[in-house]
Design a protein around this motif. Structure first.
Motif, PDB file in Angstrom:
ATOM      1  N   ASN A   1       1.030  -1.196   0.000  1.00 25.31           N
ATOM      2  CA  ASN A   1      -0.072   0.079  -0.066  1.00 25.31           C
ATOM      3  C   ASN A   1       0.919   1.277   0.138  1.00 25.31           C
ATOM      4  O   ASN A   1       0.583   2.283  -0.875  1.00 25.31           O
ATOM      5  CB  ASN A   1      -0.800  -0.062   1.335  1.00 25.31           C
ATOM      6  CG  ASN A   1      -1.988  -1.183   1.064  1.00 25.31           C
ATOM      7  OD1 ASN A   1      -2.339  -1.637   0.306  1.00 25.31           O
ATOM      8  ND2 ASN A   1      -2.769  -1.301   2.433  1.00 25.31           N
TER       9      ASN A   1
ATOM     10  N   ILE B   1      -9.615  -4.543   1.070  1.00 22.48           N
ATOM     11  CA  ILE B   1      -9.640  -5.868   0.688  1.00 22.48           C
ATOM     12  C   ILE B   1      -8.599  -6.504   1.917  1.00 22.48           C
ATOM     13  O   ILE B   1      -9.083  -7.556   2.477  1.00 22.48           O
ATOM     14  CB  ILE B   1      -9.123  -6.043  -0.425  1.00 22.48           C
ATOM     15  CG1 ILE B   1      -9.981  -5.804  -1.756  1.00 22.48           C
ATOM     16  CG2 ILE B   1      -8.571  -7.433  -0.756  1.00 22.48           C
ATOM     17  CD1 ILE B   1      -9.609  -5.740  -3.127  1.00 22.48           C
TER      18      ILE B   1
ATOM     19  N   THR C   1      -9.165   0.966  -1.865  1.00 25.46           N
ATOM     20  CA  THR C   1      -9.965  -0.485  -2.137  1.00 25.46           C
ATOM     21  C   THR C   1      -9.047  -1.542  -1.734  1.00 25.46           C
ATOM     22  O   THR C   1      -9.479  -2.439  -1.101  1.00 25.46           O
ATOM     23  CB  THR C   1      -9.860  -0.749  -3.734  1.00 25.46           C
ATOM     24  OG1 THR C   1     -10.412   0.396  -4.470  1.00 25.46           O
ATOM     25  CG2 THR C   1     -10.904  -1.749  -4.056  1.00 25.46           C
ATOM     26  N   ALA C   2      -7.409  -1.352  -1.881  1.00 22.10           N
ATOM     27  CA  ALA C   2      -6.664  -2.405  -1.367  1.00 22.10           C
ATOM     28  C   ALA C   2      -6.605  -2.588   0.066  1.00 22.10           C
ATOM     29  O   ALA C   2      -6.603  -3.558   0.542  1.00 22.10           O
ATOM     30  CB  ALA C   2      -5.366  -2.073  -1.989  1.00 22.10           C
TER      31      ALA C   2
ATOM     32  N   ILE D   1      -6.882   3.663  -5.610  1.00 19.86           N
ATOM     33  CA  ILE D   1      -6.389   2.095  -5.496  1.00 19.86           C
ATOM     34  C   ILE D   1      -6.114   1.713  -4.260  1.00 19.86           C
ATOM     35  O   ILE D   1      -6.574   0.653  -3.555  1.00 19.86           O
ATOM     36  CB  ILE D   1      -5.163   2.053  -6.637  1.00 19.86           C
ATOM     37  CG1 ILE D   1      -5.515   2.186  -8.056  1.00 19.86           C
ATOM     38  CG2 ILE D   1      -4.873   0.531  -6.191  1.00 19.86           C
ATOM     39  CD1 ILE D   1      -4.426   1.983  -9.114  1.00 19.86           C
TER      40      ILE D   1
ATOM     41  N   ILE E   1       3.964   5.988  -5.535  1.00 17.30           N
ATOM     42  CA  ILE E   1       3.892   6.321  -6.841  1.00 17.30           C
ATOM     43  C   ILE E   1       3.228   7.718  -7.328  1.00 17.30           C
ATOM     44  O   ILE E   1       3.715   8.014  -8.280  1.00 17.30           O
ATOM     45  CB  ILE E   1       2.934   5.107  -7.694  1.00 17.30           C
ATOM     46  CG1 ILE E   1       3.785   3.628  -7.529  1.00 17.30           C
ATOM     47  CG2 ILE E   1       2.850   5.337  -9.082  1.00 17.30           C
ATOM     48  CD1 ILE E   1       2.922   2.446  -7.963  1.00 17.30           C
TER      49      ILE E   1
ATOM     50  N   ILE F   1       2.366   1.869  -3.321  1.00 14.67           N
ATOM     51  CA  ILE F   1       1.314   2.602  -4.161  1.00 14.67           C
ATOM     52  C   ILE F   1       1.070   4.088  -4.156  1.00 14.67           C
ATOM     53  O   ILE F   1       1.203   4.926  -5.104  1.00 14.67           O
ATOM     54  CB  ILE F   1      -0.012   1.727  -4.164  1.00 14.67           C
ATOM     55  CG1 ILE F   1       0.170   0.310  -4.632  1.00 14.67           C
ATOM     56  CG2 ILE F   1      -1.145   2.408  -5.194  1.00 14.67           C
ATOM     57  CD1 ILE F   1      -1.113  -0.691  -4.321  1.00 14.67           C
TER      58      ILE F   1
ATOM     59  N   MET G   1      -5.016   8.521  -9.069  1.00 17.53           N
ATOM     60  CA  MET G   1      -5.393   7.331  -9.067  1.00 17.53           C
ATOM     61  C   MET G   1      -5.058   6.312  -8.046  1.00 17.53           C
ATOM     62  O   MET G   1      -5.665   5.479  -7.598  1.00 17.53           O
ATOM     63  CB  MET G   1      -4.738   7.060 -10.465  1.00 17.53           C
ATOM     64  CG  MET G   1      -5.263   5.519 -10.938  1.00 17.53           C
ATOM     65  SD  MET G   1      -6.787   5.735 -11.497  1.00 17.53           S
ATOM     66  CE  MET G   1      -6.802   3.890 -12.645  1.00 17.53           C
ATOM     67  N   PRO G   2      -3.528   6.374  -7.622  1.00 17.91           N
ATOM     68  CA  PRO G   2      -3.029   5.547  -6.639  1.00 17.91           C
ATOM     69  C   PRO G   2      -3.992   5.683  -5.290  1.00 17.91           C
ATOM     70  O   PRO G   2      -4.015   4.791  -4.584  1.00 17.91           O
ATOM     71  CB  PRO G   2      -1.617   5.927  -6.350  1.00 17.91           C
ATOM     72  CG  PRO G   2      -1.309   6.765  -7.665  1.00 17.91           C
ATOM     73  CD  PRO G   2      -2.432   7.129  -8.243  1.00 17.91           C
TER      74      PRO G   2
ATOM     75  N   ASP H   1      -1.096  12.457  -8.004  1.00 14.60           N
ATOM     76  CA  ASP H   1      -1.601  11.530  -8.857  1.00 14.60           C
ATOM     77  C   ASP H   1      -2.869  11.056  -8.165  1.00 14.60           C
ATOM     78  O   ASP H   1      -2.758  10.298  -7.103  1.00 14.60           O
ATOM     79  CB  ASP H   1      -0.790  10.485  -9.595  1.00 14.60           C
ATOM     80  CG  ASP H   1      -1.504   9.555 -10.407  1.00 14.60           C
ATOM     81  OD1 ASP H   1      -2.867   9.896 -10.493  1.00 14.60           O
ATOM     82  OD2 ASP H   1      -1.007   8.881 -11.007  1.00 14.60           O
TER      83      ASP H   1
END
Lengths: 115, 491
Positions: free
Chosen positions: A38, A83, A79-80, A76, A44, A41, A72-73, A70
């Motif tokens: 995580n 999960i 969500t990660a 992501i 990034i 990500i 987007m990460p 950014d």
């Protein structure tokens, strides 16, 4: 440098899973590994002195794209994390039931299967 | 292309409706019957949709957001073939569960987990986006971890935990690899990444992510040396779940995802997988020979048969891929049938030990007959489906200049035959024990479901006929072979 530390965290988690004998420590190893990914990500999308990725009407789009982090990460990683939470919760639940059946967390004593 | 979205939405909705019913309805009988009906109708509808979809390629942008901003689902020949297999087996498994799951409490929880697992698998097959692929893999995996431990006995929990740790490591690897690809290209769409990789140079970072993908999917597909969880997890699950896990889950999460990513996104050389396939074939079958637990024996055969599929696909020639995919379809049919049969035997006898059985053909003719058909299919006897697919794989090995591989494949097949002779002799032929005289045939729904699968075992051997092959198998082979051409179906 920070990427190397991230990788080190990942390896620590993997070591915990592979070499520890206690179920709880295995779960902790899994959590560490999950969070290393995580963190990676998030890194990034990171930009030093970046601004939040929310476009205001007063801002110029091109200037915004050059200075914002950014988004987007971040989407992501949310969500990660969820999960990861689900997997960890299930692991702990199974672990509690295993303790009820075997009376121990030691994996060398939980060996009814030949595997 | 809207029809494909229902393959994800129907089971997802069904899972939550059944879970809500569980809280709302007080009487256990009503709850069980309604969840039976809902789950079976949903899987029947999905099998219908999937089986009528051959030839309908294309992509669909969820929410109307165009690629690469939005999420898209994409279907080509390969996904359609897999969808048809997965949903057919799922329908047989739910039909079987009506009677079988009566032994467990909370049938409705079972159905909701089952439908969630199905959502995950269909999602993996349809996803055109790498991160979504990961999310769907996790949906399918998490529900399968829970289903493996469904009985909550000591062995089942132990198997479930083992599976969970292995599966968790694999999923983390996948996430890391996806993150690396995103950091290199800044997109998550599979088609866009595939185009970007085809024009970029092979940096060490890309190779590292390919390596992570191969390791992760090998764990999910239980290729030796990553197989340790499978022989524990598959026997521990209830029989219809074992049928789903061995029949389709390891293929969807393992082989489909691996083939899609290696061949279509990286367009990389897959020949490194061939030795792994051979080792899986031989070690799997040798380990299976020594087992006396029926389901454990079948589980080791799954490792061995997955080796054949990997061997076929890793040859990289059209014939090899055809054989691999054909064997994939066949294996999911006969292995589910075998697991359902072992469940029927365990349902009536209360044991899975081969030594305590014998002569069951006299009291359970349908179970005995169908398991005989399945055993001949898996051992590769004509005219059953397993013969044709193994023959194609062996021919492909010779044709591509690897006669050594062909030799190993033949040897594996002979050992498979001998191990299934053992199952047949111990369980279904021979003398019937005195205490088993009163045993009846498996209940009606269980029998119907195994008969459907047994008929499919013979019917799928028709897939070698050129006319049928061109509709069903050939598009899948073309899709795998097209490599980076996968990108073209995204509009």
């Amino acid at each position: 440098m920070i990427y190397v530390m991230c990788l080190a965290l990942f390896v620590v988690g993997l070591y915990g899973i592979c070499c520890k004998k206690n179920l709880i420590k295995i779960i902790l190893g899994f959590i560490i590994m999950d969070y290393a990914v995580n963190l990676f990500i998030i890194l990034i999308g990171y930009r030093k002195n970046g601004i939040a990725p929310i476009l205001d009407k007063t801002m110029d789009v091109n200037k915004f794209a050059l200075s914002s982090v950014d988004p987007m990460p971040q989407a992501i990683v949310l969500t990660a994390i969820v999960i990861g939470l689900a997997v960890t919760a299930l692991m702990v639940a199974v672990c509690v039931r295993i303790y009820e059946r075997y009376g121990t967390f030691d994996i060398t004593k939980i060996r009814k299967l030949k595997g | 292309m809207e029809r494909y979205i229902y393959l994800i939405l129907l089971p997802l909705g069904g899972a939550f409706i059944i879970a809500a019913l569980n809280a709302a309805v007080k009487s256990r009988d009503t709850r069980d019957i309604t969840s039976d009906i809902i789950a079976n109708l949903i899987t029947l509808a999905m099998a219908g949709i999937a089986l009528t979809s051959f030839g309908i390629n294309g992509s669909y942008s969820v929410g109307g957001w165009p690629v690469p901003l939005g999420i898209n689902i994409a279907a080509d020949g390969f996904s359609i073939l897999m969808l048809a297999t997965v949903n057919t087996i799922a329908f047989c498994a739910t039909l079987y569960s009506i009677n079988y799951m009566d032994q467990y409490t909370s049938k409705s929880h079972y159905y909701s987990l089952f439908l969630l697992m199905l959502t995950g698998m269909n999602g993996v097959l349809l996803s055109g986006d790498l991160f979504n692929l990961f999310v769907f893999i996790e949906i399918a995996s998490i529900s399968s971890y829970a289903l493996v431990g469904f009985g909550t006995e000591a062995e089942e929990l132990e198997a479930s935990f083992k599976y969970m740790v292995m599966g968790g490591i694999a999923s983390t690897f996948i996430l890391l690899a996806v993150a690396i690809l995103y950091s290199s290209f800044g997109v998550l769409n599979m088609a866009n990444i595939s185009q970007a990789i085809s024009v970029s140079s092979q940096t060490p970072l890309l190779k590292f992510s390919l390596f992570l993908f191969i390791a992760a999917f090998s764990i999910k597909a239980a290729i030796i040396p990553f197989h340790a969880w499978l022989p524990d997890a598959h026997p521990a699950a209830p029989a219809p779940v074992s049928a789903m896990l061995s029949g389709v889950l390891i293929k969807t999460l393992g082989i489909y995802a691996m083939t899609r990513i290696i061949m279509n996104i990286f367009a990389a050389d897959v020949s490194i997988l061939a030795p792994l396939g051979i080792i899986s074939i031989m070690l799997g079958v040798l380990l299976a020979l020594g087992q006396t637990d029926m389901k454990r024996l079948f589980a080791y055969h799954s490792v061995s048969q997955v080796g054949y599929i990997i061997l076929g696909i890793s040859l990289g020639t059209p014939l090899g891929i055809l054989g691999g995919l054909f064997h994939l379809v066949n294996h999911s049919i006969f292995k589910s049938l075998l697991f359902l049969n072992s469940g029927a035997v365990a349902y009536r006898l209360g044991t899975r030990e081969l030594n305590e059985m014998g002569g069951l053909n006299k009291v359970m003719p349908i179970t005995g007959g169908t398991s005989f058909i399945a055993s001949l299919s898996i051992a590769g006897m004509p005219p059953f489906n397993g013969f044709f697919s193994k023959l194609i794989i062996i021919l492909a090995c010779v044709q591509s200049g690897h006669p050594g591989f062909a030799l190993w494949a033949v040897a594996g097949s002979i050992l498979t035959l001998s191990s299934f002779m053992k199952v047949q002799k111990f369980a279904f032929f021979g003398k019937l024990a005195e205490k088993h005289k009163q045993i009846k045939e498996a209940p009606l729904m269980m029998s119907i479901s195994v008969v459907i699968l047994a008929v499919l075992c013979i019917a799928t051997s028709l897939l070698v006929l050129p006319k049928v092959k061109n509709i069903v198998l050939q598009p899948a082979v073309d899709a795998v072979l097209s490599g980076a051409g996968y990108a073209k179906i995204i509009r």
